[in-house]
Write a protein that holds these residues in place. Structure first.
Motif, PDB file in Angstrom:
ATOM      1  N   ILE A 115      -0.792   1.523   1.964  1.00 24.20           N
ATOM      2  CA  ILE A 115       0.085   0.384   1.644  1.00 24.20           C
ATOM      3  C   ILE A 115      -0.799  -1.009   1.117  1.00 24.20           C
ATOM      4  O   ILE A 115      -1.821  -0.637   1.124  1.00 24.20           O
ATOM      5  N   VAL A 116      -0.055  -1.693   0.700  1.00 21.78           N
ATOM      6  CA  VAL A 116      -0.867  -2.761   0.418  1.00 21.78           C
ATOM      7  C   VAL A 116      -1.644  -3.652   1.258  1.00 21.78           C
ATOM      8  O   VAL A 116      -1.640  -3.480   2.598  1.00 21.78           O
ATOM      9  N   GLU A 117      -3.045  -4.101   0.579  1.00 20.41           N
ATOM     10  CA  GLU A 117      -4.118  -4.317   1.433  1.00 20.41           C
ATOM     11  C   GLU A 117      -3.829  -5.751   2.457  1.00 20.41           C
ATOM     12  O   GLU A 117      -4.279  -6.722   1.779  1.00 20.41           O
ATOM     13  N   ARG A 123      -0.376  -3.619  10.192  1.00 23.02           N
ATOM     14  CA  ARG A 123      -0.086  -3.474  11.755  1.00 23.02           C
ATOM     15  C   ARG A 123       1.271  -3.265  12.116  1.00 23.02           C
ATOM     16  O   ARG A 123       1.581  -2.196  12.858  1.00 23.02           O
ATOM     17  N   LYS A 124       2.238  -3.974  11.162  1.00 23.24           N
ATOM     18  CA  LYS A 124       3.548  -3.996  11.585  1.00 23.24           C
ATOM     19  C   LYS A 124       4.184  -2.378  11.221  1.00 23.24           C
ATOM     20  O   LYS A 124       4.889  -1.784  12.088  1.00 23.24           O
ATOM     21  N   LEU A 125       3.649  -2.068  10.075  1.00 27.41           N
ATOM     22  CA  LEU A 125       3.984  -0.454   9.861  1.00 27.41           C
ATOM     23  C   LEU A 125       3.515   0.436  10.813  1.00 27.41           C
ATOM     24  O   LEU A 125       3.950   1.360  11.328  1.00 27.41           O
ATOM     25  N   PHE A 126       2.156   0.300  11.406  1.00 20.09           N
ATOM     26  CA  PHE A 126       1.506   1.418  12.303  1.00 20.09           C
ATOM     27  C   PHE A 126       2.391   1.015  13.702  1.00 20.09           C
ATOM     28  O   PHE A 126       2.782   2.178  14.172  1.00 20.09           O
ATOM     29  N   ASP A 150      -8.957  -3.163  13.699  1.00 22.45           N
ATOM     30  CA  ASP A 150      -8.214  -4.347  13.464  1.00 22.45           C
ATOM     31  C   ASP A 150      -6.677  -3.896  13.205  1.00 22.45           C
ATOM     32  O   ASP A 150      -5.613  -4.519  13.525  1.00 22.45           O
ATOM     33  N   ILE A 151      -6.578  -2.518  12.387  1.00 24.27           N
ATOM     34  CA  ILE A 151      -5.431  -2.099  12.000  1.00 24.27           C
ATOM     35  C   ILE A 151      -4.950  -1.241  13.393  1.00 24.27           C
ATOM     36  O   ILE A 151      -3.808  -1.594  13.901  1.00 24.27           O
ATOM     37  N   ALA A 152      -5.734  -0.589  14.065  1.00 24.42           N
ATOM     38  CA  ALA A 152      -5.677   0.478  15.041  1.00 24.42           C
ATOM     39  C   ALA A 152      -5.002  -0.330  16.464  1.00 24.42           C
ATOM     40  O   ALA A 152      -4.032   0.094  17.140  1.00 24.42           O
TER      41      ALA A 152
END
Ligand SMILES: CCCCCCC[C@H](O)CC(=O)SCCNC(=O)CCNC(=O)[C@H](O)C(C)(C)COP(=O)([O-])OP(=O)([O-])OC[C@H]1O[C@@H](n2cnc3c(N)ncnc32)[C@H](O)[C@@H]1OP(=O)([O-])[O-]
Ligand SMILES: NC(=O)c1ccc[n+]([C@@H]2O[C@H](COP(=O)([O-])OP(=O)(O)OC[C@H]3O[C@@H](n4cnc5c(N)ncnc54)[C@H](O)[C@@H]3O)[C@@H](O)[C@H]2O)c1
Length: 310
Positions: A115-117, A123-126, A150-152
C-alpha cells in the motif's frame, strides 16, 4: 480434550503450519506493485486475494493484470492463441479481488502489503490484520524505503514478519529481496525465500537497512546523475545514453527516475537525509525538489525530466 493438551495440539498445528509451503496469499494494495505481485503469484498456481480501498480501484487492477498478462503470453506462447487464453484464464481463476482486508486474511499463509509508502498507514493496517489473521500467517511488506522493523512493531508476530521487496515492473523484473528483521524466525525466512522462488524470482537476502541492496545503490546513483546534469557536465539525454551503452543498463537514470516516480525518489531521499543528515549521498537535490514542487512526477503525471504523451 483438556485445556493444556488443546494448547499443545494447536501449538503443533501452528508450528507444523509454519513449515508448510505458502499456497494462499493475500495482497493488500492493488496498485503498480500489488497488482504485479498478485499476477506473478496467481500465474504460478497460488490462490491469491487482492485487496484495495474501493471496488473501482480493484476493477482497474483486474484490467491492468489482464493487460499485462496479454503481453506476457505473446512472448510465452507465440502463435498459440489457445494456450495464451488458457494461461490468462487459469491465472485470473486463481485471483479474487475485493475491498475487505479482514476477511481476506482469514485463510492466508502469507500477507504481502503493497500500500501507500506511509508508515502510519502501514502500521494501522498490520495492527488490524494481526488480530484477524491465523497464528501461522506470515506478514511481509513490499516497502521501498521504510525499515521493516518499524512496520513490524505494530504487530505481535515479529518472528513471522519480513520484507519481500519486488521490483517494477514485477512481471519482468527477476529479483526479489528477502529482508529479515532480528526477530524473523528461520522458518519464516525459509517460507519467504521459497515463495520468492515459487513465483519465479531470484532471491537475495539482506538486512533491514536503508534501501536494502538495490535502492541503496540505485537512489544515490540516480541523484548523482541529477547533480551531474545540474553542474552542466552533460545533458540528461547524453547521461541516459552513456549509462545504457556504457554500463549496459536497460534504462538511463533519468528514464528510470521518470519511470519510478520523482515523488517516490524525493520521499525516499528526504527520509534517508532526515535519519542521516551528514551523509553526502543523501543530500537534498534542488532540481528534483523543483520538479516535485511543480507536480512533475515523471511518467505518471506526463512530465518529469522528459515529457510523455498521457
Ligand atoms: C530506483 C530507486 C528507488 C526508486 C523508488 C523505489 C523503487 C523500488 O523500490 C525498486 C524498483 O522497482 S527500482 C526499478 C527497477 N526497474 C527497472 O530498473 C526497470 C528497468 N527497465 C527495464 O527492465 C525495461 O525497460 C522494461 C522491462 C521496463 C521494459 O522493457 P523494454 O524492452 O525496455 O521495452 P518495452 O517495449 O516496454 O517492453 C518489452 C517487452 O517486455 C514485456 N513487458 C514490458 N513491461 C511489461 C509488463 N508490465 N507486463 C508484461 N510484460 C511487459 C513485453 O513483452 C514487452 O513487449 P511488448 O511487445 O511491448 O508487449
Ligand atoms: N513503484 C515502485 O517502483 C515500487 C517498487 C518496489 C516497491 N514499492 C513499494 O510498494 C508499495 C506500493 O507502491 P506502488 O508503487 O504500488 O503504489 P501505488 O500507489 O501504485 O499503489 C498503492 C495502492 O495501495 C492502496 N492502498 C492505500 N492504502 C490502503 C489501505 N489502507 N488498504 C488497502 N489498500 C490501500 C491504494 O489505493 C493503491 O491502489 C510502496 O510501499 C512502495 O514503496 C514501489
Amino acid at each position: 480434550m483438556s485445556f493444556s493438551s488443546k494448547i499443545f495440539v494447536r501449538g503443533l498445528a501452528t508450528s507444523a503450519k509454519q513449515w508448510s509451503p505458502i499456497k494462499t496469499v493475500t495482497i493488500i494494495g492493488s496498485g503498480l506493485m500489488g497488482s504485479g505481485i498478485a499476477q506473478v503469484a496467481a500465474s504460478t498456481g497460488h490462490k491469491v486475494t487482492v485487496v484495495d480501498q474501493t471496488q473501482d480501484i480493484v476493477d482497474k487492477a483486474s484490467a491492468s493484470i489482464k493487460k499485462s498478462l496479454s503481453r506476457v503470453v505473446k512472448k510465452k506462447f507465440p502463435d498459440d492463441p489457445k494456450a495464451q487464453q488458457t494461461y490468462i484464464a487459469d491465472t485470473m481463476g486463481h485471483l479474487t479481488l475485493q475491498t475487505d482486508a479482514v476477511s481476506a486474511v482469514k485463510s492466508a499463509d502469507l500477507v504481502v502489503e503493497a500500500i501507500v509508502e506511509n508508515l502510519d498507514v502501514k502500521r494501522k493496517l498490520f495492527a488490524t490484520l494481526d488480530e484477524a489473521a491465523p497464528q501461522h500467517t506470515v506478514f511481509a511488506s513490499n516497502t521501498s524505503s521504510i525499515p521493516i522493523k518499524d512496520i513490524a512493531v505494530a504487530t505481535k508476530r515479529g518472528d513471522r514478519f519480513g520484507g519481500l521487496h519486488f521490483f517494477n515492473p514485477v512481471p519482468m523484473m527477476k529479483l526479489v529481496e528477502v529482508i529479515r528483521i532480528p526477530e524473523t524466525s528461520e522458518e519464516t525466512y525459509n517460507a519467504l525465500e521459497a515463495f520468492g522462488k515459487a513465483v519465479g524470482k531470484k532471491t537475495v537476502q539482506c538486512k533491514d537497512e536503508k534501501g536494502f541492496i538495490v535502492n541503496r545503490l540505485l537512489v544515490p546513483y540516480m541523484v548523482e546523475s541529477i547533480r551531474l546534469a545540474e553542474r552542466g557536465d552533460a545533458s540528461t539525454r547524453d547521461i541516459d545514453v552513456a549509462m545504457k551503452l556504457g554500463a549496459g543498463y536497460p534504462m538511463g537514470p533519468f528514464e528510470l527516475l521518470d519511470y519510478v516516480g520523482l515523488d517516490t525518489i524525493k520521499f525516499i531521499l528526504d527520509g534517508w537525509h532526515e535519519s542521516d543528515p551528514t551523509n553526502p549521498l543523501f543530500q537534498p537535490c534542488e532540481s528534483l525538489n523543483k520538479l516535485v514542487k511543480e507536480n512533475k512526477f515523471g511518467m505518471k503525471t506526463g512530465e518529469g525530466f522528459y515529457s510523455y504523451d498521457k
